[in-house]
Design a protein around this motif. Structure first.
Motif, PDB file in Angstrom:
ATOM      1  N   ARG A  99       0.841  -1.203   0.000  1.00 55.39           N
ATOM      2  CA  ARG A  99       0.000   0.000   0.000  1.00 55.39           C
ATOM      3  C   ARG A  99       0.871   1.247   0.000  1.00 55.39           C
ATOM      4  N   GLY A 100       2.009   1.163  -0.714  1.00 63.39           N
ATOM      5  CA  GLY A 100       2.873   2.329  -0.878  1.00 63.39           C
ATOM      6  C   GLY A 100       4.117   2.314  -0.016  1.00 63.39           C
ATOM      7  N   GLY A 101       4.216   1.407   0.935  1.00 62.66           N
ATOM      8  CA  GLY A 101       5.451   1.248   1.713  1.00 62.66           C
ATOM      9  C   GLY A 101       5.431   1.889   3.088  1.00 62.66           C
ATOM     10  N   GLN A 102       4.381   2.640   3.405  1.00 61.53           N
ATOM     11  CA  GLN A 102       4.328   3.339   4.694  1.00 61.53           C
ATOM     12  C   GLN A 102       3.395   2.641   5.694  1.00 61.53           C
ATOM     13  N   THR A 135       4.591 -10.779  -3.957  1.00 58.12           N
ATOM     14  CA  THR A 135       4.979 -10.059  -5.187  1.00 58.12           C
ATOM     15  C   THR A 135       4.060 -10.346  -6.368  1.00 58.12           C
ATOM     16  N   GLY A 136       2.983 -11.107  -6.152  1.00 54.80           N
ATOM     17  CA  GLY A 136       2.001 -11.351  -7.214  1.00 54.80           C
ATOM     18  C   GLY A 136       0.783 -10.472  -6.993  1.00 54.80           C
ATOM     19  N   PHE A 140       3.714  -6.281  -3.989  1.00 60.54           N
ATOM     20  CA  PHE A 140       4.919  -5.765  -3.316  1.00 60.54           C
ATOM     21  C   PHE A 140       6.011  -5.640  -4.380  1.00 60.54           C
ATOM     22  N   PRO A 141       6.751  -4.521  -4.452  1.00 59.71           N
ATOM     23  CA  PRO A 141       7.792  -4.376  -5.483  1.00 59.71           C
ATOM     24  C   PRO A 141       8.813  -5.515  -5.381  1.00 59.71           C
ATOM     25  N   LEU A 142       9.113  -6.118  -6.541  1.00 55.56           N
ATOM     26  CA  LEU A 142       9.866  -7.372  -6.537  1.00 55.56           C
ATOM     27  C   LEU A 142      11.274  -7.238  -5.944  1.00 55.56           C
ATOM     28  N   GLU A 143      12.031  -6.200  -6.356  1.00 53.10           N
ATOM     29  CA  GLU A 143      13.410  -6.080  -5.856  1.00 53.10           C
ATOM     30  C   GLU A 143      13.443  -5.898  -4.351  1.00 53.10           C
ATOM     31  N   ARG A 144      12.554  -5.063  -3.886  1.00 52.70           N
ATOM     32  CA  ARG A 144      12.488  -4.773  -2.452  1.00 52.70           C
ATOM     33  C   ARG A 144      12.109  -6.029  -1.658  1.00 52.70           C
ATOM     34  N   ALA A 145      11.150  -6.781  -2.186  1.00 52.66           N
ATOM     35  CA  ALA A 145      10.726  -8.017  -1.515  1.00 52.66           C
ATOM     36  C   ALA A 145      11.849  -9.060  -1.539  1.00 52.66           C
ATOM     37  N   THR A 146      12.582  -9.105  -2.630  1.00 52.35           N
ATOM     38  CA  THR A 146      13.660 -10.093  -2.767  1.00 52.35           C
ATOM     39  C   THR A 146      14.767  -9.820  -1.752  1.00 52.35           C
ATOM     40  N   ARG A 147      15.134  -8.553  -1.597  1.00 56.87           N
ATOM     41  CA  ARG A 147      16.135  -8.185  -0.581  1.00 56.87           C
ATOM     42  C   ARG A 147      15.699  -8.637   0.807  1.00 56.87           C
TER      43      ARG A 147
END
Ligand code: AR6
Length: 196
Positions: A99-102, A135-136, A140-147
């Motif tokens: 929901r935007g990261g916040q 991430t589906g 959730f943004p994929l790179e951020r979730a992967t980290r």
């Protein structure tokens, strides 16, 4: 690896992430491991994506069992048998909707990985496979979730010696390439931190 133009003192020696971590491309429902993790929703009553695939492959007894669990809050995890799956257990966890990261999304996603790994250890499991949670459909943004997935797991394994294999199962090639790239980046960060 060769780093042209860098003096030996500045050349980072690449220390890989924990060698028990593997990254594969494929269908998690086919894996013969102690547990596969399901990216479920708070009802635990099934859905689309990997959740739908797991319920189809496990058969109807999985849904009957899940209906007795009373749901699961975001970030937590529950364990059931795997029924018709090759995996002995399914660990159901509920990732955050982006929901935007916040809205505590990063913390909740890390909790999914930590709580799933903790359940595996509590049940004396040796191998566990994760899909790319949130991430589906949850976007959730994929790179951020992967980290978050890789770092949380690597940190967990640093204090655990019982788990032998943690497999990240990437369904599509974009997810697979992202996991490979972020794993390499994190390895560099880990070795640089150790050198400091
Ligand atoms: N094996 C491995 N990964 C898979 C498979 C599979 N068989 N199928 C899909 N994926 P998603 P979420 C990947 O949407 O974002 C459900 O309806 C997929 O390509 O399954 O956490 C639940 O009931 C993606 O990379 O999970 C919830 O309502 C990743 O799994 C909601 O979706 C996660 O995508 C959860 O959304």
């Amino acid at each position: 690896m060769h780093f042209p133009g860098r003096s030996p003192a500045l050349r980072p020696h690449l220390i890989p992430m924990d060698p028990r971590i593997e990254i594969q491309q494929g269908d998690i429902t086919r894996l013969q491991v102690d547990a596969i993790v399901n990216a479920a929703n708070r009802t635990l009553l099934g859905g689309g994506g990997v959740d739908g695939a797991i319920h189809r492959a496990a058969g109807p007894r999985l849904l009957l069992k899940c209906a007795t669990l009373g749901g699961c809050p975001t970030g937590e995890a529950r364990i059931t048998r795997g029924y018709r799956l090759p995996a002995r257990y399914v660990i159901h966890t509920v990732g955050p909707v982006w929901r935007g990261g916040q809205h505590n999304e990063d913390v909740l996603l890390a909790a999914c990985y930590r709580n799933s790994l903790t359940l595996a250890v509590q049940h004396q499991l040796l191998s566990i496979a994760f899909p790319s949670i949130s991430t589906g459909a949850y976007r959730f943004p994929l790179e951020r979730a992967t980290r978050i997935a890789l770092r949380t797991t690597n940190d967990f394994l640093a204090t655990n010696s019982s788990l032998q294999r943690v497999i990240f199962v990437c369904y599509d090639s974009r997810t697979y390439e992202t996991y490979r790239r972020i794993a390499a980046l994190l390895s560099e960060e880990i070795s640089e931190n150790r050198d400091q």
